[in-house]
Design a protein around this motif. Structure first.
Motif, PDB file in Angstrom:
ATOM      1  N   UNK A 128      43.060  30.713  46.929  1.00 35.34           N
ATOM      2  CA  UNK A 128      44.147  31.490  47.204  1.00 35.34           C
ATOM      3  C   UNK A 128      45.101  30.678  48.376  1.00 35.34           C
ATOM      4  N   UNK A 129      46.443  31.479  47.782  1.00 34.59           N
ATOM      5  CA  UNK A 129      47.573  30.343  49.571  1.00 34.59           C
ATOM      6  C   UNK A 129      47.011  31.755  50.581  1.00 34.59           C
ATOM      7  N   UNK A 130      46.996  33.327  50.707  1.00 32.73           N
ATOM      8  CA  UNK A 130      47.380  33.124  51.694  1.00 32.73           C
ATOM      9  C   UNK A 130      45.661  34.592  51.592  1.00 32.73           C
ATOM     10  N   UNK A 131      44.754  34.985  50.979  1.00 37.87           N
ATOM     11  CA  UNK A 131      43.936  35.564  50.614  1.00 37.87           C
ATOM     12  C   UNK A 131      43.146  35.327  51.204  1.00 37.87           C
ATOM     13  N   UNK A 132      42.164  36.596  52.026  1.00 41.03           N
ATOM     14  CA  UNK A 132      41.479  36.482  53.010  1.00 41.03           C
ATOM     15  C   UNK A 132      40.555  37.122  52.515  1.00 41.03           C
TER      16      UNK A 132
END
Length: 392
Positions: free
Chosen positions: A101-105
Motif C-alpha cells: 500500500x503506497x502510504x499505509x503504516x
C-alpha cells in the motif's frame, strides 16, 4: 521423513490472489475482513470454500479452484471478487491489489486472530509486523514427483522476468523506496522465505524439512515459504515471487507465462532432457536486479553469464512459448504480457500517477482501485505526426 506428493494432472492451474480493502474516500486501509468473511458464510455457518482470511484484517484472499485453462481460473477469481464487492460496496470500501500500500503504516494494522498468525508474529516480531504486503501465488500441476524439484530449480532462471512484470511496490509507508519491488526484499526477511535451495533429489528436500522440524524451525513443509517451491499437498510447483497484480488482465498474463514455462519444462523432462539451471549467486543477483530496476533491469540469462535487458528477454520468451500457449489454450492471456510491456508494469504506472498528481499517494491508491474494478486498458494509439513538406 517421507513427504508424499499428491496426484495432479499435468499443467492444471490454481491461483491465489491477495486483495486489500481501502476506504473509498481516503484510500486508507480498512480492517474489514472479519465483516466480509462473516457475511460470506454459507449454510450452517460454514466458511466460504474459496475466500479466506490472511495475516492482516485488511486483506482477503481469493483462491481459485483447479482449472485446465488460465481463462477459467481468472473467471473464477472474478466471480469471487464480485462476491466480495457485493459486501464491500455498500460499506464504501474499495478493493485494490499491489505489492504494497503506497502510504499505509504497519503499526496501524490489525493481525487476524488466528493461532498460526499469532505464532508467526511472536517469533518474527518487528519483521513479521512489517509484512503489510500482497502477492499472487500460481500453482501448476506436476504429474510426477520427480519432476517437481527440477522444474522449480529451472523456474529460477525466469525469476527476474516474472518479478519485473509483476513489480508493484515502489512505495513503502509513504516513501518512494527507489525499488520496483520493495516487497521482494521485505518478504525474504522471514525464516524459510526467499530463494530456495536447489536440491538435486526429493530425498534431499525431505531431509531439509526433517531437519527444520526436528530443530523447531517449522511444524511441517507448508511453513517453507520459498519464492518458488513444491507444494506436495496439492501436487504442484508454486510460483510465489510475484507482487500483487492490480488487474485481471495482469493476473491472466502472468499466470499464462508461468503455466507455459512449467508445461514446456515438463515436456522436456518427459523427453529425457536436462533442464538448465543457473548458479545460486546468479539467481540471487537477478532477484535483486529485478526488484531494484524492474523492467529496466539487465539480467543474467544463463550459467555462462550472458546478459540482456529483461524486456527483450521477455519478448523473446513470448515467441518461444507461442506453440505451448496454443496447446494450453492461453494464447490471448499470454499475449496480455504485451499489455504490461506497453503500459508499463504497475510500479511504473504508480510512479507516473504520483508524478502527474503532485506526489499524491492517495491518487495512486485511487488509480489502483480503478484498475482492479475496470481492468488494465491498452494505451490509446499516438496520433501520427504530420509529414513536413520539404522545398528544394
Amino acid at each position: 521423513m517421507e513427504i508424499k506428493f499428491a496426484e495432479s494432472e499435468r499443467s492444471t492451474l490454481g491461483i491465489e490472489w491477495e486483495v486489500a480493502m481501502v476506504e473509498r474516500s481516503s484510500g486508507d486501509l480498512v480492517s474489514a475482513a472479519d465483516v466480509v468473511l462473516t457475511a460470506l458464510r454459507g449454510e450452517g455457518d460454514a466458511p466460504h470454500p474459496h475466500i479466506t482470511e490472511e495475516l492482516l484484517l485488511n486483506t482477503v484472499e481469493l483462491v481459485s479452484g483447479v482449472h485446465h485453462t488460465v481463462s477459467d481460473a481468472v473467471d473464477d477469481l472474478q466471480g469471487q471478487l464480485a462476491e466480495v464487492r457485493a459486501i464491500t460496496d455498500p460499506l464504501d470500501v474499495e478493493l485494490m491489489c499491489a505489492g504494497s500500500h503506497p502510504f499505509g503504516q504497519w503499526f496501524e494494522q490489525t493481525v487476524t486472530d488466528k493461532e498460526r498468525y499469532h505464532k508467526l508474529i511472536d517469533r518474527t516480531q518487528w519483521w513479521g509486523r512489517n509484512m503489510m504486503i500482497w502477492g499472487i501465488h500460481v500453482h501448476v500441476g506436476i504429474d510426477d514427483r520427480e519432476k517437481a524439484l527440477p522444474v522449480a530449480n529451472s523456474l529460477l532462471d525466469y525469476y527476474p522476468h516474472l518479478q519485473a512484470l509483476s513489480a508493484s511496490s515502489p512505495f513503502w509507508g509513504g516513501v518512494n523506496t527507489g525499488y520496483a519491488s520493495n516487497r521482494a526484499l521485505m518478504f525474504q526477511q522471514l525464516p524459510t522465505a526467499g530463494l530456495p535451495y536447489q536440491f538435486g533429489s526429493w530425498a534431499n528436500y525431505e531431509e531439509y524439512v526433517a531437519d527444520l522440524v526436528k530443530t523447531g524451525v517449522i511444524s511441517d513443509h507448508t511453513e517453507v515459504r520459498w519464492d518458488v517451491r513444491p507444494s506436495p499437498q496439492w501436487g504442484t510447483v508454486e510460483m510465489r515471487a510475484c507482487d500483487g497484480l492490480s488487474s485481471p488482465e495482469e493476473i491472466g498474463a502472468v499466470a499464462a507465462f508461468i503455466q507455459c514455462l512449467v508445461d514446456d519444462m515438463s515436456e522436456k523432462l518427459d523427453a529425457g532432457e536436462v533442464l538448465p539451471t543457473m548458479q545460486p549467486w546468479f539467481v540471487r543477483e537477478n532477484k535483486w536486479r529485478a526488484a531494484r530496476y524492474g523492467m529496466d533491469a539487465e539480467i543474467i540469462l544463463n550459467a555462462a553469464g550472458d546478459e540482456e535487458p529483461v524486456s527483450d528477454a521477455i519478448r523473446r520468451e513470448l515467441e518461444r512459448l507461442a506453440p505451448v500457449a496454443e496447446r494450453l489454450d492461453c494464447v490471448a492471456e499470454l499475449d496480455q504480457v504485451n499489455l504490461i510491456l506497453d503500459n508499463g508494469a504497475s510500479y511504473q504506472r504508480q510512479l507516473r500517477v504520483a508524478e502527474q498528481n503532485g506526489g499524491s499517494l492517495r491518487a495512486v491508491v485511487s488509480s489502483l482501485t480503478k484498475e482492479l474494478r475496470h481492468g488494465l486498458k491498452p494505451l490509446p494509439a499516438k496520433p501520427e505526426e504530420p509529414q513536413e513538406d520539404f522545398v528544394i
